[in-house]
Design a protein around this motif. Sequence first.
Motif, short mmCIF file in Angstrom:
data_model
loop_
_atom_site.label_atom_id
_atom_site.label_comp_id
_atom_site.label_asym_id
_atom_site.label_seq_id
_atom_site.Cartn_x
_atom_site.Cartn_y
_atom_site.Cartn_z
N ASN A 1 0.84 -1.20 0.00
CA ASN A 1 0.00 0.00 0.00
C ASN A 1 0.88 1.26 0.00
O ASN A 1 0.54 2.27 -0.62
CB ASN A 1 -0.93 -0.03 1.22
CG ASN A 1 -1.95 1.11 1.24
OD1 ASN A 1 -2.03 1.87 2.18
ND2 ASN A 1 -2.74 1.21 0.17
N ASP B 1 1.70 2.32 -3.44
CA ASP B 1 0.60 3.05 -4.09
C ASP B 1 0.49 4.48 -3.56
O ASP B 1 0.26 5.42 -4.32
CB ASP B 1 -0.74 2.32 -3.85
CG ASP B 1 -0.85 1.03 -4.65
OD1 ASP B 1 -0.22 0.95 -5.73
OD2 ASP B 1 -1.56 0.11 -4.20
N GLU C 1 3.16 6.68 -5.00
CA GLU C 1 2.80 7.03 -6.38
C GLU C 1 1.73 8.12 -6.38
O GLU C 1 1.77 9.07 -7.17
CB GLU C 1 2.24 5.80 -7.11
CG GLU C 1 3.27 4.92 -7.78
CD GLU C 1 4.08 5.67 -8.83
OE1 GLU C 1 3.48 6.27 -9.74
OE2 GLU C 1 5.33 5.65 -8.72
N GLY C 2 0.76 7.94 -5.50
CA GLY C 2 -0.36 8.89 -5.41
C GLY C 2 0.13 10.28 -5.02
O GLY C 2 -0.32 11.30 -5.56
N LEU D 1 -7.55 5.36 -0.61
CA LEU D 1 -6.47 4.46 -1.00
C LEU D 1 -5.71 3.90 0.21
O LEU D 1 -5.21 2.76 0.19
CB LEU D 1 -5.50 5.24 -1.90
CG LEU D 1 -4.45 4.51 -2.71
CD1 LEU D 1 -5.10 3.42 -3.55
CD2 LEU D 1 -3.73 5.51 -3.64
N SER E 1 -5.59 1.43 -11.47
CA SER E 1 -4.14 1.43 -11.48
C SER E 1 -3.55 2.10 -10.24
O SER E 1 -2.46 1.73 -9.81
CB SER E 1 -3.62 2.13 -12.75
OG SER E 1 -4.19 3.42 -12.83
N SER E 2 -4.28 3.02 -9.63
CA SER E 2 -3.72 3.72 -8.47
C SER E 2 -3.57 2.81 -7.26
O SER E 2 -2.81 3.10 -6.35
CB SER E 2 -4.60 4.93 -8.11
OG SER E 2 -5.91 4.49 -7.85
N ALA E 3 -4.27 1.69 -7.23
CA ALA E 3 -4.18 0.78 -6.09
C ALA E 3 -3.56 -0.55 -6.47
O ALA E 3 -3.70 -1.56 -5.77
CB ALA E 3 -5.57 0.56 -5.49
N ILE E 4 -2.86 -0.60 -7.58
CA ILE E 4 -2.47 -1.90 -8.15
C ILE E 4 -1.54 -2.69 -7.23
O ILE E 4 -1.69 -3.91 -7.10
CB ILE E 4 -1.89 -1.75 -9.58
CG1 ILE E 4 -1.78 -3.13 -10.24
CG2 ILE E 4 -0.55 -1.01 -9.58
CD1 ILE E 4 -1.61 -3.07 -11.75
N ALA E 5 -0.62 -2.03 -6.55
CA ALA E 5 0.31 -2.77 -5.67
C ALA E 5 -0.45 -3.34 -4.48
O ALA E 5 -0.26 -4.51 -4.10
CB ALA E 5 1.44 -1.86 -5.21
N SER E 6 -1.34 -2.55 -3.88
CA SER E 6 -2.13 -3.02 -2.75
C SER E 6 -3.02 -4.19 -3.17
O SER E 6 -3.08 -5.23 -2.50
CB SER E 6 -3.04 -1.90 -2.21
OG SER E 6 -2.34 -0.69 -2.09
N THR F 1 -2.01 -2.19 -15.92
CA THR F 1 -2.67 -0.89 -15.89
C THR F 1 -3.13 -0.54 -17.30
O THR F 1 -3.58 0.56 -17.58
CB THR F 1 -1.69 0.21 -15.41
OG1 THR F 1 -0.53 0.17 -16.25
CG2 THR F 1 -1.26 -0.05 -13.97
#
Lengths: 420, 420
Positions: free
Chosen positions: A54, A57, A60-61, A74, A154-159, A187
């Motif tokens: 998280n 993400d 990145e955010g 997020l 895509s904004s939460a892709i790792a989480s 993404t």
Amino acid sequence: MTTTKQSLTVKEQAMKAQKASKLLAILSTEEKNEALRKVAARLETEYELILKANEVDLEEGRKKNFDDAFMDRLALSKDRVLEFAQGLRDVAELEDPNGIVKSQWTLDNGLDVQQVTVPLGVIGMIYEARPNVTVDATGLALKSGNAIVLKGGSSAIASNKAIVEVMRSALAETRISEDAIQFIDSTDREATQQLFTMKEHIDVLIPRGGESLINAVVDNATVPVLETGVGNCHIYIDKEADVEKALSILVNAKTDRPAVCNAAETVIVHQDWLQEHQEAFKNALAEHGIHAHADEYAQALIPGSDAATEEDWANEYLSRDIAVKTVSDVLEAIEHIEIYGTKHSEAIVTENQKNADTFMKLVDAAALYHNASTRFTDGGALGFGAEIGISTQKLHARGPMGLPALTTIKYMMTGTGQIR
Amino acid sequence: MTTTKQSLTVKEQAMKAQKASKLLAILSTEEKNEALRKVAARLETEYELILKANEVDLEEGRKKNFDDAFMDRLALSKDRVLEFAQGLRDVAELEDPNGIVKSQWTLDNGLDVQQVTVPLGVIGMIYEARPNVTVDATGLALKSGNAIVLKGGSSAIASNKAIVEVMRSALAETRISEDAIQFIDSTDREATQQLFTMKEHIDVLIPRGGESLINAVVDNATVPVLETGVGNCHIYIDKEADVEKALSILVNAKTDRPAVCNAAETVIVHQDWLQEHQEAFKNALAEHGIHAHADEYAQALIPGSDAATEEDWANEYLSRDIAVKTVSDVLEAIEHIEIYGTKHSEAIVTENQKNADTFMKLVDAAALYHNASTRFTDGGALGFGAEIGISTQKLHARGPMGLPALTTIKYMMTGTGQIR
């Protein structure tokens, strides 16, 4: 080349989900519940792994300057992950929606006919920001005997990816194949689009997110869609509305959680009522920081309000803004809703039973309220235990969708050689 | 220029239907039944007008050298028109599917919640040859409180138009607006395509006809679709199948009405059973003029059969042809059905309860039969009174669709000022 590779992968994932769904569909309720509890336990023990992902993400955010509300949706914490796990345990306690004999009869020739609920098969879930959807949707899918293909934002892709890895690893110790949870790790917009037409392997698509996401799915998918979410909801304050009820419902529907789909976006007010209760009305707005975009009649009575434009009637503000439309009777209110409403949730506040009946009968929406807030259009609030979304379409499921929305029926006929 | 004119017209018609649907939705059951009986009476008195129009279609058909079966479906007679009228009277006798409280509960805060059935709104019906669909679909739509937009096949356009004119003229004397029945008087493909995306005005599209028609609607419509019809149905004769049951079910499912969707197209036979009952099997086929397209194992046992190709397994013959596939157990049969079936109707003939259970549990189709013919997948045969089509999709309605498939639900909440 990338495209071709991606194309194979999404399809392969859908096929794996489909294969896993076959065995999943015939597991016992206890086997499914046991699996859900194991997934919950694993989320609890592996929360740090999820928080670490998280953080990627969130970083990145921050780089992308996402606003606070977005970052808030997020952000995960140990407590939030534990809540996800508890959510799965709660789903395990719900009634299994499958294997229910909806009706049963015997033909004159002795053929026994049963309509029995069975899983849909494979659910394709396409959603935005919030990582909680990854867990919630998976829990509801598995409990209802369905495999799931997840395509998160895509904004939460790792989480999302970390959550899915934890859940899949837990399934390895259960009767449910880990292939029952598929995560599209891309993404790429094209990956999403491939899901739209994968009719052979995906039984239903459920989009959850903003209007443009939902429209993209509805307009382009050949896979059947359960359309969710967009709510341009109205509160109509009738001539004979009780002042206290009217204002508390209005304030609740607008300000309790402005960003959700069952929040009110327009208040339609009977002109006589507004004249009579002008002070109370404008005070209620001012006290709760609600900014009005009013038609000419209302603007004159509400200091500081903006003039409403055509866009205001159709706008889902998702903020403390509200459009104010005045009318001279219930039919005019209904007509306005017919033009601008999204068939989600609509309320009338009145002590006049006849007007209430007219409103409840004539307005075409998933949920209609007489003297209550539109905020109750929610699976949790209605006692469903959990919801996969709120359907604004008319086929299959309308309004909040719980586990039964994830099932279909089979006709099971048992005979002794009957022919026609 | 023509396109533009047509475009306006189809949309205007859909809007008129939508407007008519609003009042229709709140009519009483008796008002709707009375209207249906008046339409029936008018069809009975005006049958000559309809037959005259039918003669125009038949003349066109003869010019185009349509085959006998097609001409037979197209041809009307006084008796057939009287049957249409009787069909409407029968629909009037059926239970009204609307206004049924599906569930009701009260929240802890006192909010009363009801799930009530209501009409869908406007049904778009896209269909081929048979003029009876014009009457049947209209009757079911009106009874269930829905307006209907009809787009029939070009070969029956004169007949359909005359039928609609008679029905509309009868409505003029009822509480249902004649605008509740709209007929797209065009042989233009574009007129059909306009219906595909008219989400604002049409609530559901129901295609009835051949595979290409259905696929065109499913692939291109953004309006939700109730997919009907294509049936590549299998009869699986298990190792422990009773010979008499097996052969009578096979012959019935193949020959009773070969051109309908619930007819069998492939018989899957256990190899041991076929060895043992080779004589009886081949005699049954020969006696009933059934031509086999068999796999290698079966071909050796059935004199005069063709070698089956890959196409045979997927083919909906709609004739007295049948594909013959041999297998060594029930799982192999299920696997074949999974690959080639269309999720319509699938049957197992066996005295082995365990194999029957496996088949009924694992095969994914709208209707499953143990020791009975697939021909029972039919609203009439199952006692629904009438059907609008047979759904092969999983959402909303699966299998034969009667009146309830033409409804949706509304949540009706009644409170005393409840907020969340």
